[in-house]
Design an enzyme around this catalytic site. Structure first.
Site, PDB file in Angstrom:
ATOM      1  CG  HIS A  12       0.163   4.325   4.906  1.00  0.00           C
ATOM      2  ND1 HIS A  12      -0.532   3.761   5.609  1.00  0.00           N
ATOM      3  CD2 HIS A  12      -0.603   5.565   4.502  1.00  0.00           C
ATOM      4  CE1 HIS A  12      -1.777   4.238   5.802  1.00  0.00           C
ATOM      5  NE2 HIS A  12      -1.679   5.299   5.384  1.00  0.00           N
ATOM      6  CG  HIS A  67      -0.308   0.109   2.442  1.00  0.00           C
ATOM      7  ND1 HIS A  67       0.695  -0.929   3.052  1.00  0.00           N
ATOM      8  CD2 HIS A  67      -0.558   1.041   3.538  1.00  0.00           C
ATOM      9  CE1 HIS A  67       1.089  -0.368   4.156  1.00  0.00           C
ATOM     10  NE2 HIS A  67       0.352   0.645   4.636  1.00  0.00           N
ATOM     11  CG  ASP A 123       5.320   2.889   6.982  1.00  0.00           C
ATOM     12  OD1 ASP A 123       4.301   3.295   6.641  1.00  0.00           O
ATOM     13  OD2 ASP A 123       4.984   1.896   7.870  1.00  0.00           O
ATOM     14  CG  HIS A 124       4.435  -0.516   3.904  1.00  0.00           C
ATOM     15  ND1 HIS A 124       4.415  -1.571   4.411  1.00  0.00           N
ATOM     16  CD2 HIS A 124       4.085   0.324   5.115  1.00  0.00           C
ATOM     17  CE1 HIS A 124       3.879  -1.667   5.592  1.00  0.00           C
ATOM     18  NE2 HIS A 124       3.943  -0.734   6.105  1.00  0.00           N
ATOM     19  CG  HIS A 140      -3.947   0.035   6.505  1.00  0.00           C
ATOM     20  ND1 HIS A 140      -3.731  -0.045   8.052  1.00  0.00           N
ATOM     21  CD2 HIS A 140      -2.779   0.699   5.903  1.00  0.00           C
ATOM     22  CE1 HIS A 140      -2.700   0.535   8.117  1.00  0.00           C
ATOM     23  NE2 HIS A 140      -2.275   1.242   7.131  1.00  0.00           N
ATOM     24  CG  HIS A 183       3.855  -2.643  10.534  1.00  0.00           C
ATOM     25  ND1 HIS A 183       2.966  -1.957  11.215  1.00  0.00           N
ATOM     26  CD2 HIS A 183       4.550  -1.938   9.528  1.00  0.00           C
ATOM     27  CE1 HIS A 183       3.069  -0.711  10.359  1.00  0.00           C
ATOM     28  NE2 HIS A 183       3.582  -0.877   9.335  1.00  0.00           N
ATOM     29  CG  ASP A 192       0.832  -1.424   7.587  1.00  0.00           C
ATOM     30  OD1 ASP A 192       1.910  -2.257   7.682  1.00  0.00           O
ATOM     31  OD2 ASP A 192       1.057  -0.233   7.546  1.00  0.00           O
TER      32      ASP A 192
END
Lengths: 308, 308
Positions: free
Chosen positions: A66, A64, A68-69, A145, A273, A215
């Protein structure tokens, strides 16, 4: 010897960096094929550290959008350019990632990359096979999510049985019969004896599978998809004491991850995570092992072998 | 005790990552003010590792828009958002970085950040003061690279002398005279004796300075700007054996960095931005120390104190 099916953890933190953990990234080696799953900031550094060849990574799965990914993707691509890559690089992600990446490439005036970036848009409504070759299939499936997010299931294909060497010799089996025997046929010897198939073959190793779920909030709809997976990586950002926070942010607790593992009857559960508030994820791990004993809290640079 | 003036190396590699080095980033602490210089991928991880408070970093200097010098910026900003920052964050960079960053923020639908991003466009034609307060000035100056690139000079301001405590007491100096004496005046005692200024004051510590020069080819035009700096960080991507490569890519060799240090009569020279081809920068260091003995090859997480 079984062919490799193993997971290397490159990053296991959640959005906030810590001194020991990197944002999400991992490399799955399935029978010598290497898959990069998520690409948080620092992924290329971690790839080097774990001595994984950049040239072996042809497929990247972004769960996805976000940061941090996927903040590490542009650095990963830049390095592939510097290394003189020519092979296609496949990216499985939300369709918007193509626009984002193209903007970056245009800004950097990198011109022709020397290789093709092939974007494969994910389906966030239902499970879908996104990769299929003679060795394995990869299926994406929706998670729950704050924004559209997919998990990924990597499953080896059923292998053929091997014919026992001594049977080949003692029954004088002609080559033309091998295909039939591998498909399950018995064998009629020259003397007229019927040798049952199970005496002729060594059954193949059962296909192994790995599921990546990050997530996501606790989401029972994923259970049929990941049912019986040998290894499950499920996010566990919080402990039960922060359940309200987990709910608001659409993340899971250690207990919830373990309940999913238990209900899906997986082999082993990996947790990751972790929120930066936990210096040590022990509290998260403990609430999970109480429900599902075969649970491990991942650490950077560790390798987890997928076994049946 | 002298107030701190020290440099922490967060990253010292060039564009290609290595297992031990991160792309360019460093934090300069001048008298308790913290300045982030360049922000390659992994900077926020390194900030955490070196226990530098994110909230203390209010000013970021980006030398140029090659990815290894700014790919960590969006992650740094995202983390500031997560940490609930409210103070302005100042970014000194090429004006185009604002457009790039705004695109990323819009894409991430981060909405209102909770703090202002204040962009200060750099002048790539001539040296210019870009920061000035009661303690120090910061000057940007053009380097010679494939794209527009600036170095930065951080210089403490001249301090006032301190009046000797015993002089205050023995000559019964009234408070109204202190300002004059600090400005250099002699003192006339009640008895009519003239006490020369040098007997009344302790001279102030000389202002210290640090110059950052990366990325750049050998460029003598910077010498007058960095003349006499106490500490110079100068890139040394290559050794002399790769001089042709250095020339093509507008980078410097260890020898060239040392020649600049020698001609500018700096106190100490730090080398960094090493090409990934060098497992150990010893060869680069050796050719530099032959010309300028006070040279050091930087390493991640090391702190270098600026002294006069």
């Amino acid at each position: 010897m079984q062919m490799p099916f193993q997971l290397t953890i490159l990053g296991s933190s959640s959005a906030m960096p810590t001194s020991k953990r990197y944002p999400t990234a991992q490399v799955l080696n399935v029978l010598g094929r290497f898959f990069l799953i998520d690409c948080g900031e620092g992924t290329q550094h971690q790839i080097r550290k774990n001595k994984i060849g950049f040239g072996r990574l042809d497929h990247i799965f972004i769960s996805h959008l976000h940061g941090d990914h996927f903040f590490g993707l542009i650095g990963f691509i830049s390095t592939q350019v510097l290394l003189g890559r020519t092979k296609d690089l496949h990216i499985y992600a939300h369709s918007e990632l193509q626009r984002y990446t193209q903007f970056q490439l245009d800004f950097l005036t990198m011109g022709e990359l020397g290789f093709r970036l092939v974007f494969h848009p994910l389906n966030f409504k239902k499970a879908q096979v996104i990769f299929d070759d003679e060795k394995l299939t990869i299926t994406s499936f929706p998670l729950k999510h704050r924004i559209s997010c997919c998990g990924f299931l990597f499953r080896e294909k059923e292998k053929e049985p091997n014919i026992k060497k001594e049977a080949l010799k003692s029954y004088r089996i002609p080559i033309r019969e091998i295909k039939n025997i591998k498909a399950g046929a018995d064998f009629l010897t020259e003397e007229g004896a019927i040798i049952p198939n199970h005496e002729l073959v060594i059954p193949p190793a059962k296909p192994r599978s790995f599921a990546f779920c990050s997530d996501t909030a606790y989401h029972e709809k994923i259970i049929p998809v990941i049912q019986g997976a040998d290894l499950l990586y499920h996010e566990a950002t919080f402990a039960e004491s922060e359940k309200a926070m987990a709910k608001t942010t659409f993340h899971s607790t250690g207990k919830e991850a373990a309940l999913i593992a238990q209900k899906a009857q997986v082999g082993k559960l990996l947790l990751g995570h972790f929120s930066a508030r936990y210096k040590d994820p022990e509290v998260i791990l403990n609430e999970a092992t109480a429900i599902f004993p075969e649970t491990y809290a991942v650490e950077e640079d560790q390798v987890y072998v997928v076994v049946r």
